[in-house]
Design an enzyme around this catalytic site. Structure first.
Site, PDB file in Angstrom:
ATOM      1  N   HIS A  94       0.873  -1.174   0.000  1.00 16.64           N
ATOM      2  CA  HIS A  94       0.000   0.000   0.000  1.00 16.64           C
ATOM      3  C   HIS A  94       0.906   1.219   0.000  1.00 16.64           C
ATOM      4  O   HIS A  94       2.131   1.081   0.032  1.00 16.64           O
ATOM      5  CB  HIS A  94      -0.969  -0.037   1.183  1.00 16.64           C
ATOM      6  CG  HIS A  94      -0.333   0.009   2.541  1.00 16.64           C
ATOM      7  ND1 HIS A  94       0.580  -0.928   2.973  1.00 16.64           N
ATOM      8  CD2 HIS A  94      -0.466   0.884   3.578  1.00 16.64           C
ATOM      9  CE1 HIS A  94       0.960  -0.636   4.209  1.00 16.64           C
ATOM     10  NE2 HIS A  94       0.352   0.458   4.591  1.00 16.64           N
ATOM     11  N   HIS A  96       1.157   3.852   2.206  1.00 16.93           N
ATOM     12  CA  HIS A  96       1.582   4.550   3.427  1.00 16.93           C
ATOM     13  C   HIS A  96       3.080   4.803   3.336  1.00 16.93           C
ATOM     14  O   HIS A  96       3.834   3.936   2.890  1.00 16.93           O
ATOM     15  CB  HIS A  96       1.294   3.687   4.668  1.00 16.93           C
ATOM     16  CG  HIS A  96       0.013   4.044   5.367  1.00 16.93           C
ATOM     17  ND1 HIS A  96      -0.696   3.117   6.101  1.00 16.93           N
ATOM     18  CD2 HIS A  96      -0.666   5.214   5.471  1.00 16.93           C
ATOM     19  CE1 HIS A  96      -1.770   3.714   6.617  1.00 16.93           C
ATOM     20  NE2 HIS A  96      -1.774   4.977   6.236  1.00 16.93           N
ATOM     21  N   ASP A  98       5.577   4.784   5.323  1.00 16.78           N
ATOM     22  CA  ASP A  98       6.599   3.919   5.930  1.00 16.78           C
ATOM     23  C   ASP A  98       6.928   2.711   5.046  1.00 16.78           C
ATOM     24  O   ASP A  98       7.880   1.996   5.311  1.00 16.78           O
ATOM     25  CB  ASP A  98       6.198   3.462   7.342  1.00 16.78           C
ATOM     26  CG  ASP A  98       4.844   2.797   7.423  1.00 16.78           C
ATOM     27  OD1 ASP A  98       3.870   3.350   6.867  1.00 16.78           O
ATOM     28  OD2 ASP A  98       4.741   1.725   8.043  1.00 16.78           O
ATOM     29  N   HIS A  99       6.176   2.520   3.967  1.00 15.76           N
ATOM     30  CA  HIS A  99       6.434   1.408   3.052  1.00 15.76           C
ATOM     31  C   HIS A  99       7.102   1.867   1.758  1.00 15.76           C
ATOM     32  O   HIS A  99       7.449   1.037   0.918  1.00 15.76           O
ATOM     33  CB  HIS A  99       5.121   0.663   2.741  1.00 15.76           C
ATOM     34  CG  HIS A  99       4.540   0.055   3.979  1.00 15.76           C
ATOM     35  ND1 HIS A  99       4.541  -1.308   4.220  1.00 15.76           N
ATOM     36  CD2 HIS A  99       3.993   0.635   5.079  1.00 15.76           C
ATOM     37  CE1 HIS A  99       4.001  -1.536   5.405  1.00 15.76           C
ATOM     38  NE2 HIS A  99       3.658  -0.374   5.951  1.00 15.76           N
ATOM     39  N   HIS A 184      -6.964  -2.792   5.759  1.00 15.43           N
ATOM     40  CA  HIS A 184      -6.198  -1.714   6.392  1.00 15.43           C
ATOM     41  C   HIS A 184      -6.998  -0.412   6.241  1.00 15.43           C
ATOM     42  O   HIS A 184      -6.442   0.655   6.063  1.00 15.43           O
ATOM     43  CB  HIS A 184      -4.831  -1.629   5.692  1.00 15.43           C
ATOM     44  CG  HIS A 184      -3.789  -0.844   6.420  1.00 15.43           C
ATOM     45  ND1 HIS A 184      -3.642  -0.840   7.782  1.00 15.43           N
ATOM     46  CD2 HIS A 184      -2.784  -0.045   5.946  1.00 15.43           C
ATOM     47  CE1 HIS A 184      -2.613  -0.075   8.113  1.00 15.43           C
ATOM     48  NE2 HIS A 184      -2.089   0.433   7.022  1.00 15.43           N
ATOM     49  N   ASP A 207       0.169  -4.517   5.793  1.00 12.70           N
ATOM     50  CA  ASP A 207      -0.474  -3.912   6.970  1.00 12.70           C
ATOM     51  C   ASP A 207      -1.945  -4.298   6.950  1.00 12.70           C
ATOM     52  O   ASP A 207      -2.646  -4.046   5.970  1.00 12.70           O
ATOM     53  CB  ASP A 207      -0.373  -2.381   6.914  1.00 12.70           C
ATOM     54  CG  ASP A 207       0.999  -1.875   7.328  1.00 12.70           C
ATOM     55  OD1 ASP A 207       1.932  -2.684   7.410  1.00 12.70           O
ATOM     56  OD2 ASP A 207       1.128  -0.658   7.562  1.00 12.70           O
TER      57      ASP A 207
END
Ligand code: ZN
Ligand code: ZN
Length: 323
Positions: A94, A96, A98-99, A184, A207
């Protein structure tokens, strides 16, 4: 030289054996593992040294596949001597941050230092193409300079993008990657991935909250790598951290997933800890209702999956930044 001798010494050590799972502290050759999985980053948005951003490398047969590109993934790849030009494809769970915050570094620095000459195949949810187009624009000056001045291949700076749906998204040289929807919400879609090769299976949760869809896609997995989030039982709905917990899977819910999937080994990655709870608390709460094999993931921990599932802990502290 020092690193080589350390590797040889470590190779002599075989520590624990339990059931079908061997936990090794070595880099000794396994019986030609069918699939090797390396946790490049097991962390969350928190900028800590011990757990870099979410990223997992899966090597199966001739394929080297990267799942997510969180902070520091290029440095972790360097630590295990995998060059960017050896990465066959990147799969995003996805969008986000942090990915994906490691992606500009992976892509541009990776291209510069490895002299990659072919585009990177990227698979991800709707929005992936637009994000990558913007990245190309944001770094247009650098790309122009690297091509004109440093004589890098322009093709090496490109992406070939596929925005995916649930189903088989990649099939090459006997390696099959299946994307499946996880929960998520409100991040929609968010994917987990199942990788099949040579009769063996690895499943990555991405996630997610507790997901029945994940359970059905993960059936028969040798290795299930699952996210987890822990908070005190007393966490109130008015706590600002409460909504974070609600986007993820608690240890008790993960235990329920593991009980239903019955993987040969379950491992945690993407470790969300709220209000001072620890990895030990996660394992304690998991094991209260799950008696199968489960391990807490660490950066650069790797798994070799063949007739056995072996866990190899990273030992070279000098080079990891891990204390
Ligand atoms: Zn997320
Ligand atoms: Zn995340």
């Amino acid at each position: 030289m020092q690193r080589l001798s350390l590797t040889i010494i470590i190779s002599l050590l075989v520590l624990i054996s339990f059931g079908q799972i061997k936990v090794n502290n070595d880099k000794a050759p396994q019986n030609s593992p069918s699939i090797k999985v390396t946790l490049l980053g097991t962390g969350t948005p928190q900028p800590i040294m011990e757990r870099f951003g979410a990223s997992i490398l899966v090597q199966a047969g001739s394929e080297s596949l990267l799942f997510d590109a969180g902070r520091g993934c290029l440095q972790r790849l360097r630590q295990i001597n995998v060059s960017y030009d050896k990465i066959d494809a990147l799969f995003l769970t996805h969008l986000h941050s942090d990915h994906i915050t490691g992606l500009p570094d992976l892509w541009l620095t990776g291209w510069l230092v490895s002299k990659r000459a072919v585009p990177l195949d990227v698979f991800g949810p709707t929005g992936t193409r637009e994000m990558l187009n913007y990245l190309q624009k944001a770094f247009a000056f650098d790309i122009k300079m690297r091509v004109e001045d440093d004589k890098r291949s322009e093709d090496g700076s490109k992406f070939v993008v596929a925005e995916i749906q649930q189903g088989v998204v990649y099939e090459k040289n006997g390696v099959k990657v299946t994307a499946f929807l996880v929960d998520h919400y409100p991040v929609v879609p968010a994917f987990g991935y199942r990788i099949d090769y040579s009769g063996h299976t690895v499943v990555l949760s991405g996630d997610t909250r507790y997901s029945e869809n994940l359970i059905s896609f993960a059936k028969g997995a040798d290795l299930l790598i699952h996210e987890v989030a822990i908070a005190p039982d007393t966490l109130s709905k008015s706590d600002p951290q409460y909504h974070i917990l609600m986007h993820h899977t608690t240890p008790e819910q993960a235990a329920k997933v593991f009980n239903k999937v019955q993987p040969r080994l379950a491992a945690y990655s993407h470790i969300v800890k709220i209000h001072g709870l620890t990895e030990a608390d996660i394992m304690k709460r998991t094991k209260a209702t799950y008696s199968g094999p489960v391990i807490m993931g660490e950066d650069l921990m790797s798994f070799s999956i063949s007739d056995t599932v072996s866990v190899n802990k990273w030992q070279n502290e000098k080079n990891t930044g891990i204390k």
